[in-house]
Design a protein around this motif. Structure first.
Motif, short mmCIF file in Angstrom:
data_model
loop_
_atom_site.label_atom_id
_atom_site.label_comp_id
_atom_site.label_asym_id
_atom_site.label_seq_id
_atom_site.Cartn_x
_atom_site.Cartn_y
_atom_site.Cartn_z
N ARG A 82 89.07 88.38 128.47
CA ARG A 82 89.55 87.39 127.51
C ARG A 82 88.84 87.54 126.18
NH1 ARG A 82 86.74 83.53 124.77
NH2 ARG A 82 85.77 82.73 126.67
N GLY A 83 87.52 87.77 126.21
CA GLY A 83 86.76 87.94 124.98
C GLY A 83 87.20 89.16 124.19
N VAL A 84 87.53 90.25 124.91
CA VAL A 84 87.99 91.47 124.24
C VAL A 84 89.39 91.27 123.67
CG1 VAL A 84 88.59 93.90 124.57
CG2 VAL A 84 86.53 92.97 125.65
N TYR A 85 90.28 90.69 124.46
CA TYR A 85 91.67 90.53 124.02
C TYR A 85 91.79 89.60 122.81
CZ TYR A 85 96.70 89.73 124.14
OH TYR A 85 98.02 89.65 123.80
N TYR A 86 91.06 88.50 122.86
CA TYR A 86 91.16 87.52 121.77
C TYR A 86 90.09 87.70 120.70
CZ TYR A 86 94.59 85.03 124.60
OH TYR A 86 95.71 84.69 125.32
N GLY A 87 89.33 88.78 120.78
CA GLY A 87 88.38 89.12 119.72
C GLY A 87 87.23 88.14 119.55
N SER A 88 86.78 87.53 120.63
CA SER A 88 85.68 86.56 120.53
C SER A 88 84.41 87.21 120.00
CB SER A 88 85.41 85.94 121.90
OG SER A 88 86.54 85.24 122.37
N TYR A 89 84.26 88.52 120.24
CA TYR A 89 83.05 89.22 119.79
C TYR A 89 82.96 89.29 118.27
CZ TYR A 89 86.53 92.98 119.54
OH TYR A 89 87.65 93.72 119.27
N MET A 90 84.08 89.09 117.57
CA MET A 90 84.07 89.15 116.10
C MET A 90 83.51 87.88 115.50
SD MET A 90 87.80 90.92 115.56
CE MET A 90 87.74 90.71 113.79
N LYS A 91 83.92 86.74 116.02
CA LYS A 91 83.47 85.46 115.47
C LYS A 91 82.09 85.07 116.00
CE LYS A 91 84.54 80.54 115.12
NZ LYS A 91 85.45 79.45 115.48
N LEU A 92 81.81 85.46 117.26
CA LEU A 92 80.60 84.99 117.93
C LEU A 92 79.77 86.17 118.44
CD1 LEU A 92 82.51 82.35 120.09
CD2 LEU A 92 81.34 81.90 117.93
N PRO A 93 79.23 87.00 117.55
CA PRO A 93 78.48 88.18 118.02
C PRO A 93 77.23 87.83 118.82
CG PRO A 93 78.24 87.90 115.64
CD PRO A 93 79.30 86.96 116.09
N HIS A 94 76.50 86.78 118.42
CA HIS A 94 75.29 86.41 119.15
C HIS A 94 75.63 85.90 120.55
CE1 HIS A 94 73.95 86.24 114.91
NE2 HIS A 94 72.85 86.77 115.40
N VAL A 95 76.72 85.16 120.66
CA VAL A 95 77.18 84.70 121.96
C VAL A 95 77.58 85.91 122.82
CG1 VAL A 95 78.88 83.29 123.18
CG2 VAL A 95 77.96 82.51 121.01
N TRP A 96 78.21 86.88 122.18
CA TRP A 96 78.65 88.09 122.89
C TRP A 96 77.44 88.86 123.43
CZ3 TRP A 96 83.30 89.52 124.55
CH2 TRP A 96 83.49 90.84 124.95
N TYR A 97 76.41 89.03 122.62
CA TYR A 97 75.22 89.76 123.06
C TYR A 97 74.52 89.04 124.21
CZ TYR A 97 75.76 92.45 118.75
OH TYR A 97 76.24 93.25 117.74
N SER A 98 74.45 87.71 124.14
CA SER A 98 73.84 86.97 125.25
C SER A 98 74.69 87.10 126.51
CB SER A 98 73.68 85.49 124.87
OG SER A 98 74.93 84.86 124.67
N GLY A 99 76.02 87.19 126.34
CA GLY A 99 76.90 87.39 127.49
C GLY A 99 76.70 88.74 128.13
N VAL A 100 76.52 89.78 127.32
CA VAL A 100 76.24 91.13 127.86
C VAL A 100 74.94 91.12 128.64
CG1 VAL A 100 75.74 93.52 127.24
CG2 VAL A 100 77.56 92.29 126.06
#
Length: 369
Positions: A82-100
């Motif tokens: 879902r994050g990849v499809y809807y581009g969540s990593y663009m708006k929320l990079p810090h959230v994305w890194y914590s998710g990884v």
């Protein structure tokens, strides 16, 4: 409860709350299982038998814990998709890194839990993975320390048990940081647009939505635990360890099969390990690669959508490859699947940016006419 949320969040935004509930179930069931488990090479299998046959509701706890692990990783993969499809990593990079980071910790906990039954597949799976440490400088000394000697023994099992018991609490703490970062930056939405003026309070709109999600999640967990408990169980986990005979096919749980297929796709140990980590950690590069795109969602990018669905289908294909014996056409299939996985994952942001450029340039020319 008054946290402002976009008004157009769909069902795919339920995965995060479901993961929290599943994590809580795993921690509680794990604590209760640990009361009857013995981390000893000679007694681990007997203690597992005691849990399943003699401990009060031990069979239910064991089935729930095993099914919960599968459900947890299924929700993680949907959440990432879902994050990849809807581009969540663009708006929320810090959230994305914590998710990884959370994903990596979860993989570690999942593998350690796979070892604890101390059956044939546990022993040889641990042997294969720990030997990968020798690729790194000083890895042989680190391997000796982790094993508690020159070979895998009771001391190794005790270390595995302690790490498996403690790391879920690290995941819980990291999950809270993940949520705090999300609340600071605000949620993304399916359209990838600024919805500051179109927000609704979290309660009652999304609390009721999450409760419906919990019902379906608990139904799936109950089905996996009590109706189809053998779907993810490997019979070799209950066979006595024979250190002199390697199984014909060594394979991990289903949620690691894609990474295992990539690891085996290259005959060279270091090369396979590098590709496997590239496949796992490649998603951490998406915020950097996606900075050239303006729109977050793939809704307006058919090219990005095509690459995304190829990536998802190939992920499932790698899972099939990882469960097969590494011989003949399966090796070639693994190499092709590895290339497709890396290519699609790293090309999605560029494809979105390219499509946007074509779309908006064409729209500008149409306006001028």
């Amino acid at each position: 409860m008054k946290y402002p949320c976009p008004s157009n969040l769909n069902i795919w935004w339920n995965m995060g709350s479901m993961l929290f509930v599943t994590l809580a179930i795993q921690i509680l069931s794990g604590i209760m299982l640990s009361m009857n488990y013995t981390a000893d090479g000679n007694l681990a299998t007997e203690s597992m038998s005691y849990i399943l046959r003699d401990a009060n509701y031990g069979w239910a706890l064991r089935s729930t814990h095993m099914a919960g692990a599968s459900l947890f990783f299924a929700l993680i993969y949907i959440h990432v998709g879902r994050g990849v499809y809807y581009g969540s990593y663009m708006k929320l990079p810090h959230v994305w890194y914590s998710g990884v980071t959370l994903y990596l910790l979860s993989m570690g906990v999942g593998f350690l839990g796979y070892v604890l039954p101390w059956g044939v597949m546990s022993y040889w799976g641990l042997t294969v993975i720990t030997n990968m440490m020798t690729v790194f400088p000083g890895g042989a000394r680190a391997l000796e320390w982790f094993q508690g000697g020159f070979t895998i023994s009771t001391f190794t099992l005790k270390r595995v048990f302690v790490l498996h018991f403690l790391l879920p609490f690290v995941i819980l703490g990291m999950s809270l940081i993940h949520v705090v970062l999300l609340h600071n930056d605000g949620s993304s939405n399916p359209l990838g647009l600024d919805t500051t003026e179109l927000v609704v309070p979290f309660h009652p709109y999304y609390t009721s939505k999450d409760l419906v999600g919990f019902v379906f999640m608990l139904a799936a967990l109950s089905a996996l635990a009590f109706t189809f408990p053998k779907i993810t169980a490997d019979p070799l986990q209950w066979q006595t360890i024979n250190k002199m005979k390697t199984p014909a096919v060594i394979k991990p749980e289903w949620y690691f099969l894609y990474a295992y297929a990539i690891l085996r796709s290259v005959p060279h140990k270091a090369g396979g390990l590098a590709l496997m980590f590239a496949a796992i950690l490649g998603i951490a590069l998406l915020p950097t690669l996606g900075k050239y795109a303006k729109a977050q969602s793939m809704v307006i990018s058919p090219l990005g959508e095509a690459l995304f669905f190829i990536w998802v289908a190939n992920f499932m294909f790698l899972g099939i490859i990882g469960s097969q014996e590494p011989a003949g056409a399966w090796i070639l299939a693994g190499q092709v699947g590895t290339f497709v996985h890396l290519f699609c994952m790293l090309s999605i942001p560029a494809a979105n940016a390219k499509w946007e450029k074509m779309l908006f340039n064409g729209y500008g020319k149409w306006i001028q006419i």
